[in-house]
Scaffold this motif. Structure first.
Motif, PDB file in Angstrom:
ATOM      1  N   HIS A  10      20.135 -14.118   9.313  1.00  0.00           N
ATOM      2  CA  HIS A  10      19.020 -13.667  10.008  1.00  0.00           C
ATOM      3  C   HIS A  10      19.217 -12.989  11.597  1.00  0.00           C
ATOM      4  O   HIS A  10      18.708 -11.958  11.881  1.00  0.00           O
ATOM      5  N   CYS A 111       9.558 -12.162  16.617  1.00  0.00           N
ATOM      6  CA  CYS A 111      10.383 -12.225  15.195  1.00  0.00           C
ATOM      7  C   CYS A 111       9.885 -13.233  14.619  1.00  0.00           C
ATOM      8  O   CYS A 111       9.375 -14.116  16.140  1.00  0.00           O
ATOM      9  N   HIS A 115      16.700 -18.393  13.772  1.00  0.00           N
ATOM     10  CA  HIS A 115      17.294 -17.805  14.358  1.00  0.00           C
ATOM     11  C   HIS A 115      18.657 -19.346  14.730  1.00  0.00           C
ATOM     12  O   HIS A 115      18.274 -20.320  15.066  1.00  0.00           O
TER      13      HIS A 115
HETATM   14 ZN   LIG Z   1      14.415 -13.069  13.712  1.00  0.00          ZN
END
Ligand SMILES: [Zn+2]
Length: 145
Positions: A10, A111, A115
């Motif tokens: 991602h 987002c 991560h």
């Molecule tokens: Zn992201």
């Protein structure tokens, strides 16, 4: 949109999106399918890309990964976020504050996904194939290590 994204894959998507937009002005992908083993991203692009350009994208993404940039997050108000970011791909129930994820000074994007802490954790980025149909450029990629 409560998908369990793989953090490495991602995070690579964030870098790829910024790289694509910088190189071709195509914006971020409008659709993505992110999985641990392989992923794909679709871009609105007015033309097909050459193999040389694909290699350049790959190198661009790997340069960012190898620079080992910190991946950080901050919260900004919805009003503020609207000024700078396209929020179309965020769920509508995110509340009054939006989480913005930064990849060093290379990329910033609202987002909700997980991560890595720094880009080197992503590993080597490799584009496995691309296709172009109806002004949609699809890029498929993998990570090694
Ligand atoms: Zn992201």
């Amino acid at each position: 949109m409560k998908k369990q994204f793989d953090p490495r894959m991602h995070s690579a998507e964030h870098i790829l999106n910024q790289t694509m937009d910088r190189m071709f002005g195509c914006g971020r992908c409008f659709s993505a399918h992110i999985e641990k083993k392989k992923s794909k991203c679709d871009y609105h692009c007015h033309r097909d890309l050459s193999d040389v350009e694909i290699k350049e994208i790959e190198k661009g993404v790997n340069d960012v990964i190898n620079a080992d940039l910190p991946v950080t997050e901050e919260y900004v108000s919805l009003e503020e976020a609207k000024k700078y970011y396209d929020l179309d791909r965020l769920p509508s129930d995110t509340g009054d504050n939006i989480r913005v994820v930064r990849v060093g000074d290379y990329d910033a994007c609202p987002c909700i996904g997980p991560h890595v802490d720094s880009t080197k954790m992503i590993g080597d980025f490799r584009i496995t194939s691309k296709s172009f149909e109806n002004d949609v450029l699809r890029i498929r990629f993998k990570l090694s290590k």
